[in-house]
Enzyme design. Structure first.
Site, PDB file in Angstrom:
ATOM      1  N   LYS A 198      -1.697   7.576 -15.443  1.00 55.54           N
ATOM      2  CA  LYS A 198      -1.864   7.166 -14.036  1.00 55.54           C
ATOM      3  C   LYS A 198      -2.867   8.120 -13.401  1.00 55.54           C
ATOM      4  O   LYS A 198      -2.993   9.260 -13.843  1.00 55.54           O
ATOM      5  CB  LYS A 198      -0.518   7.263 -13.302  1.00 55.54           C
ATOM      6  CG  LYS A 198      -0.453   6.471 -12.022  1.00 55.54           C
ATOM      7  CD  LYS A 198      -0.125   5.017 -12.263  1.00 55.54           C
ATOM      8  CE  LYS A 198      -0.297   4.181 -11.009  1.00 55.54           C
ATOM      9  NZ  LYS A 198       0.152   2.783 -11.207  1.00 55.54           N
ATOM     10  N   ASP A 221      -4.430  -0.044  -8.541  1.00 52.36           N
ATOM     11  CA  ASP A 221      -3.085   0.188  -7.990  1.00 52.36           C
ATOM     12  C   ASP A 221      -3.283   0.153  -6.475  1.00 52.36           C
ATOM     13  O   ASP A 221      -4.279  -0.431  -5.998  1.00 52.36           O
ATOM     14  CB  ASP A 221      -2.518   1.536  -8.486  1.00 52.36           C
ATOM     15  CG  ASP A 221      -1.044   1.715  -8.132  1.00 52.36           C
ATOM     16  OD1 ASP A 221      -0.212   1.014  -8.712  1.00 52.36           O
ATOM     17  OD2 ASP A 221      -0.711   2.538  -7.242  1.00 52.36           O
TER      18      ASP A 221
HETATM   19  P1  NDP Z   1      -2.013  -2.954  -2.421  1.00 52.24           P
HETATM   20  O1  NDP Z   1      -2.769  -1.770  -1.947  1.00 52.24           O
HETATM   21  O2  NDP Z   1      -2.746  -4.199  -2.752  1.00 52.24           O
HETATM   22  O3  NDP Z   1      -0.872  -3.325  -1.363  1.00 52.24           O
HETATM   23  C1  NDP Z   1       0.101  -2.421  -0.944  1.00 52.24           C
HETATM   24  C2  NDP Z   1       0.843  -3.062   0.203  1.00 52.24           C
HETATM   25  O4  NDP Z   1       1.985  -2.284   0.530  1.00 52.24           O
HETATM   26  C3  NDP Z   1       0.004  -3.166   1.468  1.00 52.24           C
HETATM   27  O5  NDP Z   1       0.349  -4.335   2.157  1.00 52.24           O
HETATM   28  C4  NDP Z   1       0.437  -1.919   2.239  1.00 52.24           C
HETATM   29  O6  NDP Z   1       0.260  -2.008   3.632  1.00 52.24           O
HETATM   30  C5  NDP Z   1       1.913  -1.920   1.920  1.00 52.24           C
HETATM   31  N1  NDP Z   1       2.491  -0.595   2.124  1.00 52.24           N
HETATM   32  C6  NDP Z   1       2.052   0.596   1.648  1.00 52.24           C
HETATM   33  N2  NDP Z   1       2.852   1.583   2.075  1.00 52.24           N
HETATM   34  C7  NDP Z   1       3.821   0.995   2.833  1.00 52.24           C
HETATM   35  C8  NDP Z   1       4.932   1.484   3.545  1.00 52.24           C
HETATM   36  N3  NDP Z   1       5.220   2.787   3.580  1.00 52.24           N
HETATM   37  N4  NDP Z   1       5.714   0.586   4.215  1.00 52.24           N
HETATM   38  C9  NDP Z   1       5.418  -0.727   4.198  1.00 52.24           C
HETATM   39  N5  NDP Z   1       4.373  -1.250   3.540  1.00 52.24           N
HETATM   40  C10 NDP Z   1       3.583  -0.397   2.873  1.00 52.24           C
HETATM   41  O7  NDP Z   1      -1.159  -2.439  -3.683  1.00 52.24           O
HETATM   42  P2  NDP Z   1      -0.493  -3.293  -4.843  1.00 52.24           P
HETATM   43  O8  NDP Z   1       0.018  -4.581  -4.311  1.00 52.24           O
HETATM   44  O9  NDP Z   1      -1.418  -3.285  -5.992  1.00 52.24           O
HETATM   45  O10 NDP Z   1       0.724  -2.338  -5.247  1.00 52.24           O
HETATM   46  C11 NDP Z   1       1.990  -2.392  -4.593  1.00 52.24           C
HETATM   47  C12 NDP Z   1       3.033  -1.704  -5.464  1.00 52.24           C
HETATM   48  O11 NDP Z   1       3.081  -2.367  -6.748  1.00 52.24           O
HETATM   49  C13 NDP Z   1       2.778  -0.236  -5.789  1.00 52.24           C
HETATM   50  O12 NDP Z   1       4.017   0.430  -5.905  1.00 52.24           O
HETATM   51  C14 NDP Z   1       2.102  -0.285  -7.149  1.00 52.24           C
HETATM   52  O13 NDP Z   1       2.251   0.926  -7.870  1.00 52.24           O
HETATM   53  C15 NDP Z   1       2.900  -1.411  -7.785  1.00 52.24           C
HETATM   54  N6  NDP Z   1       2.261  -2.062  -8.923  1.00 52.24           N
HETATM   55  C16 NDP Z   1       1.025  -2.658  -8.808  1.00 52.24           C
HETATM   56  C17 NDP Z   1       0.460  -3.298  -9.891  1.00 52.24           C
HETATM   57  C18 NDP Z   1      -0.814  -4.058  -9.778  1.00 52.24           C
HETATM   58  O14 NDP Z   1      -1.175  -4.751 -10.747  1.00 52.24           O
HETATM   59  N7  NDP Z   1      -1.526  -3.997  -8.661  1.00 52.24           N
HETATM   60  C19 NDP Z   1       1.111  -3.286 -11.210  1.00 52.24           C
HETATM   61  C20 NDP Z   1       2.438  -2.710 -11.206  1.00 52.24           C
HETATM   62  C21 NDP Z   1       2.953  -2.099 -10.102  1.00 52.24           C
HETATM   63  P3  NDP Z   1      -0.997  -1.266   4.334  1.00 52.24           P
HETATM   64  O15 NDP Z   1      -2.163  -2.161   4.076  1.00 52.24           O
HETATM   65  O16 NDP Z   1      -0.602  -1.180   5.767  1.00 52.24           O
HETATM   66  O17 NDP Z   1      -1.124   0.080   3.671  1.00 52.24           O
END
Ligand code: NDP
Length: 444
Positions: free
Chosen positions: A126, A166
């Protein structure tokens, strides 16, 4: 003191202030007790756990770049190469102000077991930076990505370490990172996944984590004679994972009524209109509060609170520790009977214990969100073959992988006498393959 407790105490003492890493190690080791206690002498002699919790390598570097005002900015960059027993390091890059070494070690550690569960030949890693892409111009993001890669390229390669996206790293960032890697090395190789379709990306990679999450939920339901049809679902986040989890859940007949971002949440009793969300998040990169301008019957509420909405199924897809014990109790009181994690470790340890003790079906992130990395591995295969598969072909493979993961996790839980405990099942099933490979490769 048991071997598990001894190793956990050492991890805390030797890695002070890395609290998320402590939390991940504790959760994994606790749930592996059944296996570890049965093999304690052998594992102790070969210091198996000590090797498992120590990354093979942590690279930490300076990332200087120039902002639009001409001011030089400096961020921290990291790559944690955790375990390569079963394949090249594989895991995303996160760009978020909260990023530090402890968070990346927790994510890298989890990734080792997740990647093993996919059945594909990928080790765990990571990386990322405390750079905040929010509010930055495209040029600033490019300047940062180029500087980040100028250091990182020395340590990665198609057969060595293959980063992906991520939080904060989507198609735009992967494009800038790939361009700089190619410029520095002269190599056109599958060194990153999540690439654009015109330069080696895989169809269905963007959708994979969210779709995979819903495929495994579907398996959990089918095993109990249930389906997603007509279920009310909450999805937190509104990024890559949340959007495509919503899309697949809707395709399978569920009604997704809420999404959130870090400023607030939307509730749409008629079901989220995903084309509106995609326009806000993928095209305009705006705040979710904009949704109510397009859909006035929906309600936007500032702050936390998404878990207070009644639902059948909750899919936390935002970030670590976003769902605590109080949230878990509220979900249960409101009738929620299934939680599956799209994000990594979104439930606190207390929330996880509550699900297990109160009959909520629970699939932990390392199994539930493994579809993303699995499809990244399919992208690597296509790059090696110099071929591109159709959307349907990749999606069908993803579906098979998720069905297999469910079977492995359910089987491991059953073998160890804790049927239905998918936390134990996922950790044991992931652990078995990595340990076999580590034992075979000697003391390295
Ligand atoms: P993105 O950056 O695309 O989206 C993250 C989302 O979560 C945004 O809407 C963000 O809002 C919101 N968010 C972040 N922090 C908070 C918080 N404290 N409270 C509420 N909402 C929050 O990331 P991903 O969708 O790619 O990743 C999301 C999760 O999935 C992570 O934990 C990542 O490690 C996991 N993951 C992702 C993979 C992938 O293929 N992308 C694979 C496996 C796991 P804002 O825009 O306001 O920050």
């Amino acid at each position: 003191m048991s071997y598990v407790d001894e190793v956990y105490e050492k991890v805390v003492a030797q890695n002070p202030s890395e609290k998320e890493f402590h939390q991940a190690v504790k959760e994994v080791l606790d749930s592996l007790r059944l296996v570890i206690d049965a093999n304690e002498d052998e594992y102790r002699k070969m210091a198996l756990l000590e090797r498992l919790v120590e990354p093979e390598r942590v690279i930490s570097f300076r990332v200087p770049w120039v902002d639009d005002k001409g001011q030089v900015q400096v961020n921290k960059g990291f790559r944690v190469q955790f375990n390569s027993a079963i394949g090249p390091y594989k895991g995303g890059l996160r760009l978020h102000p909260s990023v530090n070494q402890g968070i990346l070690k927790f994510l890298g550690f989890e990734q080792v077991f997740k990647n093993s569960l996919t059945g594909l030949p990928i080790g765990g890693g990571k990386g990322g930076s405390n750079f905040d892409p929010k509010g930055k111009s495209d040029r600033e993001v490019m300047a940062f990505c180029q500087s980040f890669m100028t250091e990182l390229f020395k340590y990665i390669g198609a057969d060595q370490d293959v980063p992906a996206g991520d939080i904060g790293v989507g198609g735009r960032e992967i494009g800038y990172l790939y361009g700089q890697y190619k410029r520095l090395t002269g190599l056109y190789e599958g060194v990153l996944t999540g690439k654009g379709l015109t330069y080696g990306g895989s169809l269905a990679r963007k959708e994979a984590t969210g779709y995979g999450l819903v495929y495994i939920v579907d398996e959990m339901l089918k095993a109990r004679g249930l389906s997603l049809e007509g279920k009310t679902v909450l999805v937190s986040g509104s990024g890559n994972v949340a959007i495509y989890a919503t899309e697949k859940a809707q395709q399978l007949g569920a009604k997704v009524v809420a999404l959130c971002d870090s400023t607030g949440y939307i509730y749409d009793k008629d079901g989220i209109q995903l084309d509106v969300v995609k326009d806000i998040k993928e095209v305009r990169r705006a705040r979710l509060s904009e949704y109510v301008k397009a859909v006035p019957t929906a309600v936007y509420t500032e702050g936390k609170g998404i878990w207070s909405i009644p639902c059948d199924i909750a899919l936390p897809c935002a970030t670590q520790n976003e769902l605590d014990l109080e949230d878990a109790k509220t979900l249960k009181a409101n009738g929620c009977f299934l939680v599956a994690e799209g994000a990594n470790m979104p439930s606190t340890r207390e929330a996880t214990d509550f699900y297990l003790e109160n009959g909520i079906l629970f699939m932990p992130g390392k199994a539930a969100n493994a579809g993303g990395v699995a499809t990244s591995a399919l992208e690597m295969t296509q790059n090696s073959e110099r071929l591109s598969w159709s959307f349907e072909e990749v999606d069908a493979k993803l579906h098979d992988i998720m069905v297999n993961i469910y079977a492995k996790v359910a089987d491991a839980a059953k073998r160890y006498g804790v049927e239905g405990n998918y936390v134990v099942g996922a950790n044991i099933a992931g652990f078995e393959k990595v340990v076999d490979a580590m034992k075979a490769q000697g003391i390295v």
